[in-house]
Design an enzyme around this catalytic site. Structure first.
Site, PDB file in Angstrom:
ATOM      1  N   GLY A 124       0.793  -1.225   0.000  1.00  0.00           N
ATOM      2  CA  GLY A 124       0.000   0.000   0.000  1.00  0.00           C
ATOM      3  C   GLY A 124       0.821   1.268   0.000  1.00  0.00           C
ATOM      4  O   GLY A 124       1.319   1.700   1.061  1.00  0.00           O
ATOM      5  N   GLU A 127      -2.534   6.504  -2.905  1.00  0.00           N
ATOM      6  CA  GLU A 127      -3.779   7.009  -2.336  1.00  0.00           C
ATOM      7  C   GLU A 127      -4.570   7.730  -3.417  1.00  0.00           C
ATOM      8  O   GLU A 127      -4.063   7.970  -4.518  1.00  0.00           O
ATOM      9  CB  GLU A 127      -3.482   7.939  -1.158  1.00  0.00           C
ATOM     10  CG  GLU A 127      -2.745   7.238  -0.020  1.00  0.00           C
ATOM     11  CD  GLU A 127      -2.403   8.168   1.136  1.00  0.00           C
ATOM     12  OE1 GLU A 127      -2.868   9.342   1.130  1.00  0.00           O
ATOM     13  OE2 GLU A 127      -1.675   7.731   2.041  1.00  0.00           O
ATOM     14  N   SER A 132       1.791   9.354  -8.130  1.00  0.00           N
ATOM     15  CA  SER A 132       3.230   9.576  -8.256  1.00  0.00           C
ATOM     16  C   SER A 132       3.737  10.539  -7.189  1.00  0.00           C
ATOM     17  O   SER A 132       4.918  10.518  -6.841  1.00  0.00           O
ATOM     18  CB  SER A 132       3.548  10.130  -9.648  1.00  0.00           C
ATOM     19  OG  SER A 132       3.102   9.234 -10.650  1.00  0.00           O
ATOM     20  N   THR A 158      -3.433  -3.821  -5.438  1.00  0.00           N
ATOM     21  CA  THR A 158      -3.593  -5.201  -5.873  1.00  0.00           C
ATOM     22  C   THR A 158      -3.741  -6.088  -4.649  1.00  0.00           C
ATOM     23  O   THR A 158      -2.917  -6.031  -3.735  1.00  0.00           O
ATOM     24  CB  THR A 158      -2.379  -5.640  -6.711  1.00  0.00           C
ATOM     25  OG1 THR A 158      -2.215  -4.748  -7.809  1.00  0.00           O
ATOM     26  CG2 THR A 158      -2.566  -7.048  -7.254  1.00  0.00           C
ATOM     27  N   ARG A 268      -5.786 -17.392 -41.753  1.00  0.00           N
ATOM     28  CA  ARG A 268      -6.842 -16.573 -42.366  1.00  0.00           C
ATOM     29  C   ARG A 268      -6.512 -16.290 -43.833  1.00  0.00           C
ATOM     30  O   ARG A 268      -5.418 -15.789 -44.140  1.00  0.00           O
ATOM     31  CB  ARG A 268      -6.966 -15.262 -41.585  1.00  0.00           C
ATOM     32  CG  ARG A 268      -7.851 -14.204 -42.200  1.00  0.00           C
ATOM     33  CD  ARG A 268      -9.315 -14.569 -42.158  1.00  0.00           C
ATOM     34  NE  ARG A 268     -10.151 -13.408 -42.456  1.00  0.00           N
ATOM     35  CZ  ARG A 268     -11.438 -13.462 -42.700  1.00  0.00           C
ATOM     36  NH1 ARG A 268     -12.062 -14.639 -42.689  1.00  0.00           N
ATOM     37  NH2 ARG A 268     -12.141 -12.374 -42.946  1.00  0.00           N
ATOM     38  N   GLN A 336      -5.832  -5.145 -35.237  1.00  0.00           N
ATOM     39  CA  GLN A 336      -5.917  -4.771 -36.650  1.00  0.00           C
ATOM     40  C   GLN A 336      -5.719  -5.978 -37.560  1.00  0.00           C
ATOM     41  O   GLN A 336      -6.416  -6.140 -38.569  1.00  0.00           O
ATOM     42  CB  GLN A 336      -4.882  -3.697 -36.965  1.00  0.00           C
ATOM     43  CG  GLN A 336      -5.148  -2.915 -38.243  1.00  0.00           C
ATOM     44  CD  GLN A 336      -6.360  -2.003 -38.113  1.00  0.00           C
ATOM     45  OE1 GLN A 336      -6.815  -1.718 -37.017  1.00  0.00           O
ATOM     46  NE2 GLN A 336      -6.891  -1.559 -39.246  1.00  0.00           N
ATOM     47  N   ILE A 337      -4.781  -6.836 -37.219  1.00  0.00           N
ATOM     48  CA  ILE A 337      -4.522  -8.032 -38.027  1.00  0.00           C
ATOM     49  C   ILE A 337      -5.719  -8.974 -37.999  1.00  0.00           C
ATOM     50  O   ILE A 337      -6.093  -9.559 -39.020  1.00  0.00           O
ATOM     51  CB  ILE A 337      -3.238  -8.739 -37.527  1.00  0.00           C
ATOM     52  CG1 ILE A 337      -2.004  -7.890 -37.880  1.00  0.00           C
ATOM     53  CG2 ILE A 337      -3.112 -10.140 -38.130  1.00  0.00           C
ATOM     54  CD1 ILE A 337      -0.723  -8.352 -37.220  1.00  0.00           C
ATOM     55  N   GLU A 363       2.636   1.185 -11.426  1.00  0.00           N
ATOM     56  CA  GLU A 363       3.998   1.286 -10.888  1.00  0.00           C
ATOM     57  C   GLU A 363       4.832   2.349 -11.599  1.00  0.00           C
ATOM     58  O   GLU A 363       6.008   2.147 -11.890  1.00  0.00           O
ATOM     59  CB  GLU A 363       4.692  -0.083 -10.905  1.00  0.00           C
ATOM     60  CG  GLU A 363       4.060  -1.062  -9.928  1.00  0.00           C
ATOM     61  CD  GLU A 363       4.899  -2.289  -9.654  1.00  0.00           C
ATOM     62  OE1 GLU A 363       6.127  -2.147  -9.529  1.00  0.00           O
ATOM     63  OE2 GLU A 363       4.317  -3.372  -9.568  1.00  0.00           O
ATOM     64  N   THR A 365       3.821   5.777 -14.322  1.00  0.00           N
ATOM     65  CA  THR A 365       3.382   5.992 -15.699  1.00  0.00           C
ATOM     66  C   THR A 365       4.573   6.147 -16.641  1.00  0.00           C
ATOM     67  O   THR A 365       5.714   6.341 -16.202  1.00  0.00           O
ATOM     68  CB  THR A 365       2.527   7.264 -15.797  1.00  0.00           C
ATOM     69  OG1 THR A 365       3.354   8.393 -15.433  1.00  0.00           O
ATOM     70  CG2 THR A 365       1.316   7.201 -14.879  1.00  0.00           C
TER      71      THR A 365
END
Length: 382
Positions: A124, A127, A132, A158, A268, A336-337, A363, A365
């Site tokens: 923890g 908050e 950050s 988590t 495909r 997209q594929i 963890e 940005t």
């Protein structure tokens, strides 16, 4: 760098791969849809040694290094990012903090339970208004005889509801004082410690993310980690290793999306041939493969430095930043594929797509990683 990996690395990868395919693949979409955190699966992961990867054998762990740890996270995450995230958070944060900063009594008490999956751990720091900006945290701890009393709330944690134990960072000094924060081990049974709101998330839905609420929670002084006032400094060191965890998580998602794309593009057919034969598709695969390889080399270098006790803050930030951005790009290209099928839940790439975005946020940005990298290169630090 890669020569440093142990001979049994392939065996460890195969063990993790088999576990993921046998125990996770049959249920991962059901867990995702219902947002169920599969606690019993976590116990099984502990039995396999995947929850105490870095913990020495004397404390019930697997006694492995960061190269093996990366491979385990990758193989699990190629099947399900949620489970990969929970394994990564359990290993690197709660368990890792006690391993790195706990005294011998604390290690003997908590590490065997965490390493074997008997107990699930949480960590923890964050908050609601201090992500950050951790030194402005409002969760406070006040000394009271042989105890500390904690009041406040931690968010985006988590295993915030289901963990049996948490490492909690609380302010014990002045606001903005880097030596005014202390780390505590708090058991779920401590009066005044409760789980709060569980978040309804875009991705990583089977990995529990919830509040931890402390209301006059009494913690014995014996459960202070390290010295009073060292918590923030400890947390920054823990996050160095945590960046490797999220980078490995990113790599697993990217590899999962890439491998699904290669397979699909060869099966495909359009205009009488597999779509892999079209340059527009094959070039996407080439870009994905190249960037994934580059990501892995950065991550493996960070692991090498970590294993050998060398400075690795800059490289771990680079690995986390680059791998997480590549992860999002690879998952996007996979959609997209796959075309219209990629937009449905009948195919795995839509989940890779949803799960990928957390990697650029959790963890630290991408913006924070660039801040760490730029500050260190300008100061001439590693």
């Amino acid at each position: 760098m890669l020569a440093e990996t142990v001979e049994n690395l392939e065996f460890i990868e195969e063990s993790a791969r088999q576990f993921a395919n046998q125990k996770i693949r049959p249920n991962f979409m059901e867990w995702d849809e219902s947002q169920e955190f599969p606690i019993e699966l976590m116990r099984e992961l502990g039995h396999q040694g995947f929850l105490g990867v870095l913990v020495p054998e004397e404390y019930g762990g697997s006694g492995l290094g960061y190269q093996e740890y990366i491979s385990i996270i990758v193989e699990i995450t190629k099947v399900c990012g949620s489970i990969g995230l929970s394994v990564a958070a359990h290993n690197s944060l709660c368990t890792g903090h006690i391993l790195q900063f706990g005294n011998e009594e604390q290690k003997k008490k908590y590490l065997p339970k965490l390493a074997t999956g008997e107990w699930i751990g949480a960590w923890g720091l964050t908050e609601a208004n201090t992500g950050s900006d951790a030194m402005r945290m409002q969760c406070v701890a006040v000394e009271d005889g042989d105890h500390w009393i904690i009041n406040g709330t931690k968010n985006w944690i988590t295993h915030g509801k289901s963990s049996e134990v948490a490492v909690v960072l609380a302010r014990t000094g002045d606001l903005l004082d880097s030596h005014g924060i202390t780390a505590f081990i708090v058991e779920r049974s401590n009066p005044g410690f409760e789980g709060g709101k569980k978040e309804n998330k875009l991705g990583m839905r089977a990995s529990e993310t919830a509040e931890m609420i402390f209301d006059d929670c009494r913690v014995p002084k014996s459960d202070v980690l390290g010295k009073v006032g060292e918590g923030f400094i400890q947390a920054m060191k823990i996050l160095d290793g945590g960046r490797i965890s999220i980078a490995a998580l990113s790599l697993g998602i990217a590899k999962g999306a890439y491998e699904a794309s290669v397979k699909y593009s060869q099966e495909r057919e359009q205009f009488g041939q597999p779509i892999a034969k079209f340059q527009a598709i094959s070039f996407k695969l080439a870009d994905m493969a190249t960037k994934i390889q580059a990501s892995e080399l950065l991550i493996r270098k960070a692991a090498y430095l970590k294993n050998n006790g060398k400075p690795m803050t800059t490289i771990s930030a680079m690995a986390k930043y680059y791998a997480s951005e590549v992860c999002v790009e690879a998952a996007t290209e996979a959609i997209q594929i796959f075309g219209g099928y990629g937009y449905t839940k009948d195919f795995p790439v839509e989940k890779f797509f949803r799960d990928s975005k957390l990697c650029t946020i959790g963890e630290g940005t991408s913006e924070i990683q660039k801040l760490v990298i730029s500050r260190n290169i300008l100061r001439g630090r590693d």
